[in-house]
Write an enzyme that holds these catalytic residues in place. Structure first.
Site, PDB file in Angstrom:
ATOM      1  N   GLY B 182       0.824  -1.211   0.000  1.00 56.60           N
ATOM      2  CA  GLY B 182       0.000   0.000   0.000  1.00 56.60           C
ATOM      3  C   GLY B 182       0.857   1.259   0.000  1.00 56.60           C
ATOM      4  CG  ASP B 183       3.425   2.322   2.978  1.00 54.38           C
ATOM      5  OD1 ASP B 183       2.463   3.099   3.110  1.00 54.38           O
ATOM      6  OD2 ASP B 183       3.918   1.686   3.926  1.00 54.38           O
TER       7      ASP B 183
END
Lengths: 438, 431
Positions: B182-183
């Site tokens: 997600g990063d």
């Protein structure tokens, strides 16, 4: 002037509904997307199409096989679900580049485009006489991005890996070392043996990460090309893209020889940073730096855990993961996910700790937040009817991305694009169609 | 350390040379976005708080061990940057940020929405100083909408979107990617959108504000999930390693390890069935739609067959019969792989401060390849470079700022904030 709260200002200036009156960042850029059976290429060109590039999807006359990649053989009209999502804003034409007349037409189009994307096996285009050296002669400022997990050169390519097949997402996830770190470890013996293995992400993460890396690389090349007039060749491997973003695994091996493996829903480098059981499902908890671990323990009223596991070193010892979690779960299992969220949001003490619900995708789909921000959106499409799809990811005040249409049938834009690019009339197109070229 | 091919890469031009980025980001999402611009040649100034630096990532390492004083969590997304440590809680610290913003093309931040606006260094204020600045705000849920106040981490984004719930086996657990995807995926898209905005600025002279939510990026990457659910009204379930849409494509257990196998087009599926000696399987399931509807019947025989072969045998058969196969690598086999080494995807170089290091390098651009020049640096290591060379402060003024605690350097009490133990006070400094 400052009459708005920040969040109101941000909304007013980036709401996707207001995008229509604004310019688009990739206005004037034309992309030829020759992707075949790969959502890496399709995602890269989707990103560019949303930003205003004119993307021309070139499919073989029978259509891209990616249109058939769909669960339970489900289709809307002629097309599978995944392709409909990534057909967005693209003009769809057909052309058979495997026959000489098709290649001739392809070469004629080339001077009119800035970017070419393809996902064939390595050297496939070269073998058709359409390699980079040939194409750059026709268009020196062309950016040619080839996407394949094996890459375009190297010993494995010399041995024939990747030849004669599609470039699969699962190959990227495996080859890039990504699947190695996803899933249940072997010693989780309460689960069946066949579930304790390297595990692929449920979505096509290799294709999406590879496509994102391709789009980023293409954009940097476009900025260079617009400054210098020079194009270039880009070789992107979705497997390498995944290997690059596998946290610190690559670095830790080089520095210490340690191979990072599977730890289920824990994090080898930080604790608390994991999922715990609640009464009605799972919850994510974070509080890994010392002050934040203290905050977490104070919420669950367990200062003894701070004393027992005081340092990062104690908490990242894998032997402690399960005992620590069992203690935390004594608290969390008494509450629902929603109750836990509220307890954490209400915490006002020192340190920062976060709780977040783990949802089924069906639950997630109902969250108003996604719909308000058009991250998920209903669109009424001319060809495919009313559909709920992923909408606009980035909110931008100046040149926001736009979802104009979701997909087009195979060859639907032949007339428009062949007329615009090459001046072909219907008669000419019909002749090409009869010859099997388009 | 650098062989001919590495030297050739280092000698090439950089696509983003001359672009200056003010990177006031923390943990992974923001730092990775700025890191991508830095590997393409942008001058990136990474701002941290004096002393601990970014505690939430510098202290992140498996087992809490920091080899050579390096932080694996920090180093993976902070190469090629200049390290400035300034206290933004002080008025003079904010003044420095404004002065830098006036000289930058891009500012990236991932503090809680509205924090910078409250501090007087938000987009509304900075565009008065620098009208064509591109301001990128990277958040869990974005700057507006019902959840804008919620904090986030990658694993929360993987949880709330449903990504974790579609990953793993039905009778195992739902699992998240161990990778902070997600990063990293969101950071990669943030870099893409920044460059698109930069192109617009180059042509039209206008900057803008960008709001990118990491949860929304993961939603975007969940392929057919939303269409499937909205059409059928049913939830998407986990199917382990069996892909239910691209049948067959799976990871199977072999005699000595694991292998990925893919054979979707008829020709490839036929090849796989031939390699398995199962012409009957091909006859029964040559039709793709039938394979998708009854995928268990396709995958079970493949799993059984693979269990009796070694990985190498299956890789050899894949070439002979033209279906796709790949080994399931890990960080060791990637490092030792001749293919990745020949491609300089395994990128070895001599860091000016830490000695020999290796980084992954997936950016194979023929004219402007991406490259890592140096790794993470100590907190405040480049203060002088930034304050004197870029902002034009005098040595005396800088010293005064140190005395007031506006500028600072590392604090050995915090992990992985300081130079190597044997540092001579000069090595690795650019100023």
């Amino acid at each position: 002037m400052e009459v708005y709260e920040w969040t109101d200002w941000a909304r007013l200036n980036t709401e996707p509904g207001r995008a229509k009156d604004k310019p688009q960042a990739l206005d004037g850029v034309t992309v030829l997307d020759l992707s075949y059976g790969s959502f890496a290429g399709l995602f890269a060109s989707s990103l560019m199409a949303e930003m205003g590039a004119r993307v021309i999807r070139v499919e073989p006359p029978e259509g891209d096989i990616a249109r058939n990649m769909t669960p339970q053989a489900m289709k809307v009209k002629d097309t599978g679900l995944a392709y409909i999502v990534e057909g967005r804003n693209k003009h769809h034409i057909t052309l058979d580049i495997n026959i000489p007349k098709g290649r001739e037409i392809f070469l004629k189009m080339l001077p009119k485009v800035q970017v070419l994307i393809e996902t064939f096996p390595p050297r496939y285009m070269e073998n058709l006489g359409l390699g980079w050296e040939v194409l750059r002669e026709r268009n020196p400022s062309l950016i040619y991005c080839a996407i394949n997990s094996w890459g375009q050169e190297g010993p494995a390519v010399d041995e024939g890996m990747g030849q004669g097949t599609l470039d699969y997402d699962v190959v990227a996830q495996a080859l890039g070392g990504f699947a190695w770190t996803v899933g249940l470890p072997e010693d989780y013996t309460e689960f069946p043996e066949y579930t304790r293995v390297p595990t692929r992400m449920g979505n096509w993460m290799g294709w999406y990460m590879g496509g994102a890396m391709a789009a980023f690389s293409i954009m940097s090349a476009l900025i260079f090309a617009e400054a210098t007039g020079e194009g270039q060749f880009i070789d992107i491997s979705p497997a390498e893209a995944l290997a690059t973003v596998n946290n610190y695994a690559f670095h830790v091996y080089y520095l210490t020889g340690l191979v990072i493996g599977r730890v289920a829903n824990f994090e080898p480098a930080a604790y608390a940073y994991h999922y715990v059981q609640a009464k009605d499902g799972m919850v994510f908890l974070a509080g890994y730096a010392d002050p934040n671990w203290k905050a977490l323990c104070s919420i669950i009223n367990r200062s003894d855990l701070v004393e027992k596991y005081p340092t990062v070193k104690d908490r990242t010892n894998p032997k402690n993961f399960i005992p620590m979690t069992q203690e935390i779960e004594k608290f969390t299992k008494r509450y629902t996910r929603e109750e836990i969220l509220k307890i954490w949001l209400d915490y006002r003490g020192p340190g920062v700790t976060v709780a977040g619900e783990v949802l089924k995708p069906l639950e997630s789909m109902k969250l108003e937040h996604w719909h308000e921000r058009k991250a998920l959106m209903k669109i009424k499409d001319k060809d495919y009817g009313e559909l709920l799809v992923q909408g606009i990811t980035s909110k931008m005040s100046g040149t926001p991305p736009v979802l104009k249409w979701v997909c087009r049938p195979v060859g639907a834009d032949n007339s428009l694009i062949y007329r615009e690019l090459l001046g072909y009339d219907e008669e000419e197109l019909n002749r090409l169609k009869a010859q099997g070229v388009v | 350390m650098l062989d001919a091919k590495a030297l050739e890469i280092m000698a090439k031009r950089e696509a983003l040379k001359g672009i200056r980025v003010l990177d006031i980001t923390r943990i992974i999402y923001g730092p990775w976005a700025a890191n991508l611009l830095a590997v393409m040649g942008a001058e990136v100034i990474h701002v941290e708080i004096p002393g601990s630096g970014d505690l939430l990532i510098r202290a992140v390492s498996p087992g809490g061990v920091f080899p050579r004083g390096l932080s694996p969590g920090m180093m993976c997304c902070n190469s090629n940057k200049y390290y400035l440590a300034v206290d933004m809680h002080k008025e003079e610290g904010l003044k420095i940020i404004k002065e830098l913003a006036a000289r930058c093309d891009v500012i990236m931040e991932n503090f809680k929405p509205g924090t910078f606006d409250r501090w007087g260094i938000g987009y509304r204020q900075l565009k008065e100083i620098n009208p064509d600045i591109i301001y990128v705000s990277m958040q869990g849920f974005g700057n507006w909408g019902p959840y804008w106040t919620r904090p986030s981490y990658d694993a929360y984004a993987q949880g709330i979107t449903g990504l974790a719930e579609i990953t793993g086996f039905p009778d195992g657990l739902a699992v998240k990617a161990q990778t902070w995807i997600g990063d990293f995926l969101s950071g990669t898209l943030a870099a893409f959108y920044t460059l698109a905005a930069l192109r617009h600025r180059n042509r039209m002279g206008e900057g803008q504000f960008i709001d990118l939510s990491q949860a929304e990026v993961l939603l975007r990457a969940m392929d057919w999930t939303w269409l499937y659910q909205s059409i059928t009204g049913e939830g998407r379930e986990r199917t382990g390693n069996w892909d239910p849409a691209v049948v067959p494509s799976t990871i199977a257990k072999t005699k000595d390890g694991f292998v990925a196998i893919g054979a979707f087009p008829k020709k490839e599926f036929q090849g796989l069935c031939q390699a398995m000696g199962r012409a009957d399987l091909y006859e029964e399931f040559r039709d793709v739609e039938k394979r998708q509807k009854e995928y268990e019947k396709v995958y079970r025989p493949i799993d059984e067959w693979a269990a009796g072969k070694t990985t190498q045998e299956i890789l050899a058969l894949s070439r002979e019969y033209s279906f796709a196969a790949a080994p399931v690598n890990n960080s060791e086999t990637i490092h030792k792989n001749p293919h990745f080494n020949a491609r300089k995807m395994v990128w070895k170089f001599l860091d000016p401060l830490w000695g020999d290091l290796a980084y992954p390098r997936p950016w194979h651009l023929s004219e402007t390849p991406g490259r890592v020049r140096w790794s993470m640096r100590p907190v405040g290591f480049d203060n002088e470079h930034v304050m004197i060379r870029i902002l034009g402060y005098t040595q005396g003024e800088v010293e005064e700022l140190y005395e007031k605690g506006v500028l600072g350097k590392w604090d050995e009490n915090f992990p992985a904030t300081a130079p190597p133990k044997d540092w001579d006070g000069k090595k690795g400094l650019f100023y």
